[in-house]
Design an enzyme around this catalytic site. Structure first.
Site, mmCIF file in Angstrom:
data_model
loop_
_atom_site.group_PDB
_atom_site.id
_atom_site.type_symbol
_atom_site.label_atom_id
_atom_site.label_comp_id
_atom_site.label_asym_id
_atom_site.label_seq_id
_atom_site.Cartn_x
_atom_site.Cartn_y
_atom_site.Cartn_z
ATOM 1 N N LYS A 22 0.840 -1.206 0.000
ATOM 2 C CA LYS A 22 0.000 0.000 0.000
ATOM 3 C C LYS A 22 0.869 1.247 0.000
ATOM 4 C CE LYS A 22 -1.574 1.525 4.089
ATOM 5 N NZ LYS A 22 -1.271 2.930 4.469
ATOM 6 N N ASN A 23 1.902 1.252 0.845
ATOM 7 C CA ASN A 23 2.691 2.477 1.040
ATOM 8 C C ASN A 23 3.685 2.730 -0.083
ATOM 9 O OD1 ASN A 23 1.231 2.858 3.289
ATOM 10 N ND2 ASN A 23 2.837 2.321 4.743
ATOM 11 N N ARG A 398 -8.613 -0.423 5.039
ATOM 12 C CA ARG A 398 -7.793 0.622 4.395
ATOM 13 C C ARG A 398 -6.450 0.052 3.972
ATOM 14 N NH1 ARG A 398 -6.984 6.019 7.486
ATOM 15 N NH2 ARG A 398 -5.681 6.188 5.641
HETATM 16 C C1 EPZ Z 1 4.515 6.855 6.017
HETATM 17 O O1 EPZ Z 1 3.774 7.938 6.523
HETATM 18 C C2 EPZ Z 1 3.567 5.657 6.019
HETATM 19 N N1 EPZ Z 1 2.395 5.961 5.196
HETATM 20 C C3 EPZ Z 1 3.110 5.366 7.454
HETATM 21 O O2 EPZ Z 1 2.314 4.181 7.409
HETATM 22 C C4 EPZ Z 1 4.342 5.099 8.312
HETATM 23 O O3 EPZ Z 1 3.927 4.899 9.635
HETATM 24 C C5 EPZ Z 1 5.292 6.315 8.239
HETATM 25 O O4 EPZ Z 1 5.637 6.569 6.862
HETATM 26 C C6 EPZ Z 1 6.576 6.077 9.010
HETATM 27 O O5 EPZ Z 1 7.220 4.943 8.521
HETATM 28 C C7 EPZ Z 1 2.503 5.911 3.852
HETATM 29 O O6 EPZ Z 1 3.564 5.670 3.307
HETATM 30 C C8 EPZ Z 1 1.239 6.174 3.073
HETATM 31 P P1 EPZ Z 1 6.516 10.326 7.991
HETATM 32 P P2 EPZ Z 1 4.377 9.432 6.436
HETATM 33 O O7 EPZ Z 1 6.383 11.607 7.247
HETATM 34 O O8 EPZ Z 1 5.316 9.541 5.312
HETATM 35 C C9 EPZ Z 1 7.155 13.595 11.301
HETATM 36 C C10 EPZ Z 1 0.445 2.824 7.780
HETATM 37 O O9 EPZ Z 1 0.019 2.331 8.838
HETATM 38 N N2 EPZ Z 1 7.007 14.583 10.213
HETATM 39 O O10 EPZ Z 1 7.636 9.395 7.636
HETATM 40 O O11 EPZ Z 1 3.220 10.359 6.490
HETATM 41 C C11 EPZ Z 1 5.862 12.819 11.550
HETATM 42 O O12 EPZ Z 1 4.993 13.535 12.416
HETATM 43 C C12 EPZ Z 1 0.925 4.263 7.771
HETATM 44 O O13 EPZ Z 1 0.545 2.215 6.689
HETATM 45 C C13 EPZ Z 1 7.232 15.924 10.483
HETATM 46 O O14 EPZ Z 1 7.530 16.306 11.600
HETATM 47 O O15 EPZ Z 1 5.166 9.526 7.804
HETATM 48 C C14 EPZ Z 1 6.379 11.546 12.179
HETATM 49 O O16 EPZ Z 1 6.596 11.765 13.547
HETATM 50 C C15 EPZ Z 1 0.696 4.969 9.094
HETATM 51 N N3 EPZ Z 1 7.098 16.828 9.463
HETATM 52 C C16 EPZ Z 1 7.723 11.315 11.472
HETATM 53 O O17 EPZ Z 1 8.074 12.583 10.898
HETATM 54 C C17 EPZ Z 1 6.784 16.442 8.188
HETATM 55 O O18 EPZ Z 1 6.702 17.310 7.285
HETATM 56 C C18 EPZ Z 1 7.639 10.281 10.355
HETATM 57 O O19 EPZ Z 1 6.522 10.635 9.555
HETATM 58 C C19 EPZ Z 1 6.565 15.066 7.939
HETATM 59 C C20 EPZ Z 1 6.686 14.146 8.968
#
Ligand code: EPZ
Length: 419
Positions: A22-23, A398
């Site tokens: 999915k991701n 989802r």
């Molecule tokens: C991806 O989300 C995945 N989703 C998530 O999977 C996964 O948990 C996450 O990566 C971490 O591995 C998809 O790929 C669709 P991040 P993403 O930006 O990219 C902080 C699932 O269950 N951050 O890597 O949105 C954020 O708050 C889902 O399949 C900022 O601070 O996550 C988090 O603490 C859930 N500023 C950390 O970075 C930003 O601009 C990692 O988030 C972006 C992120």
């Protein structure tokens, strides 16, 4: 709203075919916006999140055709504003920003709301676009980005919680058509980032270093159509391995890439399970003894946050005291209260769960919340005494293709009750 009834006490054995990731599929489908030519993406899982993304792409003007796991997309003439109604349902829709900027030099998308796993900022995405020369304006819950000339730049994708996965992908998709070279520092190293880079390269992009902390992108004039098969879903595979650990005699996940799963198979081996790798298959069997674990969730290649809830369900019935610290989404513990309703002995101290294993959980009505927490509750129900009723099952649909049917094929007894 559908619910799932998990009748506990049925042992699992057999092999399950893992779906496409999915991701990985979500940003790759968004990346098809970068060319007017048709693209064919295969092994796309049949999930509601994928349906949302295909709906957004259609609303933007793309021709979208789907035949089982193969999606054909042609973005000949596109709009640059995504409809709030659909975008609000899925945070990952933020990954259309990069390709819209790369292709049309403008984009308007509603800001993603928070979700049950915590605040979901996109400040790093926006800072990355600004570094490439874009002007970013937030008003009325929308983010509007204009970039008359996208220029290559040095961009950092580090947050205090680790690199951003979708942020890395978004900046990569904006940079592939920018003038000059972009260097992404502190890039996410997840396999899904590598898969996206490989698809962009197949479209004619010039990208080096995907899968490392430093990715270099040399902008090109335009990209052409391409075909691509999505990598296996390492989190679905990990979820079924934990199901095997909780209630399995011998469970095999097939059509996986074991190299993407070492951060999950190593702790399972440390916990005492017998793990066998053979080609694109991994088999888990009970071992001689069971041990408690101490785990920290960290960005890839470390133990993934998306497997934290499922591991809590296993450790809840593992003798001794286990400790899991959630470093990526510190609030990602919606499953703890529900597991405690089933008799788990878990003490939440900030972003650390201290888990004292109990011999068996007891079935109870529980509430699904985020995607992985919901899966964890189904897994907990496999070994629980009696029936576990998991409500709000749409959360599971989802991210998991027919998880109830796949578990039943392994010997579970799960009923889906249409509401
Ligand atoms: C991806 O989300 C995945 N989703 C998530 O999977 C996964 O948990 C996450 O990566 C971490 O591995 C998809 O790929 C669709 P991040 P993403 O930006 O990219 C902080 C699932 O269950 N951050 O890597 O949105 C954020 O708050 C889902 O399949 C900022 O601070 O996550 C988090 O603490 C859930 N500023 C950390 O970075 C930003 O601009 C990692 O988030 C972006 C992120």
């Amino acid at each position: 709203m559908d619910k799932i009834l998990v009748h506990g006490g049925h042992r699992l054995s057999g092999s399950v075919k893992i779906s496409g990731s999915k991701n990985s599929a979500l940003p790759i489908l968004a990346a098809t916006l970068l060319t007017k030519e048709p693209c064919t993406i295969s092994r796309v899982p049949d999930l509601s999140d994928i349906h949302y993304m295909l709906t957004i792409l259609s609303e933007l003007g793309c021709e979208v055709e789907r035949a089982s796991g193969v999606v054909q997309i042609k973005a000949e003439k596109i709009k640059t504003e995504a409809p709030y109604e659909i975008v609000r349902k899925m945070r990952a829709s933020v990954c259309i920003l990069g390709p819209l900027l790369g292709r049309e030099h403008e984009a308007t998308v509603s800001l993603p709301g928070g979700c049950v796993i915590g605040d979901r900022p996109i400040d790093l995405h926006l800072r990355g676009f600004e570094a490439l020369g874009a002007a970013v304006r937030v008003s009325g819950g929308n983010v509007k980005i204009l970039a008359p000339n996208l220029r290559g730049a040095k961009v950092s994708m580090r947050s205090k919680f680790g690199s951003t996965v979708l942020g890395t992908g978004n900046v990569m998709m904006a940079a592939v058509l920018a003038e000059g070279t972009t260097v992404i520092d502190g890039a996410a190293e997840e396999p899904e980032v590598v898969d996206l880079a490989n698809f962009l390269i197949a479209m004619g992009a010039k990208i080096e270093g995907a899968g490392t902390r430093k990715i270099s992108i040399e902008g090109v004039k335009e990209l052409h159509g391409a075909k691509h098969e999505v990598i296996p879903d390492r989190i679905e595979a990990g979820t079924f391995l934990v199901a095997g650990a909780i209630s399995g005699d011998e469970v095999t996940v097939s059509r996986v890439n074991p190299a993407h799963l070492s951060a999950v198979t190593e702790p399972l081996a440390e916990a005492g399970f017998d793990i066998r790798l053979a080609g694109n298959q991994i088999t888990i069997r009970p071992g001689a003894k069971r041990s408690a674990l101490k785990l920290d969730t960290v960005p890839y290649p470390g133990f993934p946050t998306d497997m934290q809830a499922q591991m809590c369900a296993l450790l809840a019935i593992t003798g001794g005291i286990s400790v899991i610290t959630e470093n990526v989404f510190p609030q990602r513990f919606m499953h703890i209260a529900e597991l405690k309703r089933m008799g788990a002995n878990i003490d939440l101290q900030g972003s650390t769960a201290v888990i004292k294993g109990v011999p068996q959980l007891s079935g109870a009505p529980v509430m699904a919340s985020d995607l992985r927490a919901s899966a964890a509750l189904v897994l907990a129900g496999l070994q629980a005494d009696g029936t576990t009723e998991v409500n709000r099952v749409y959360h599971i649909d989802r991210g998991y293709e027919s998880i109830d049917e796949k578990l039943n094929e392994l010997g579970a007894h799960i009923e889906r009750v249409k509401a």
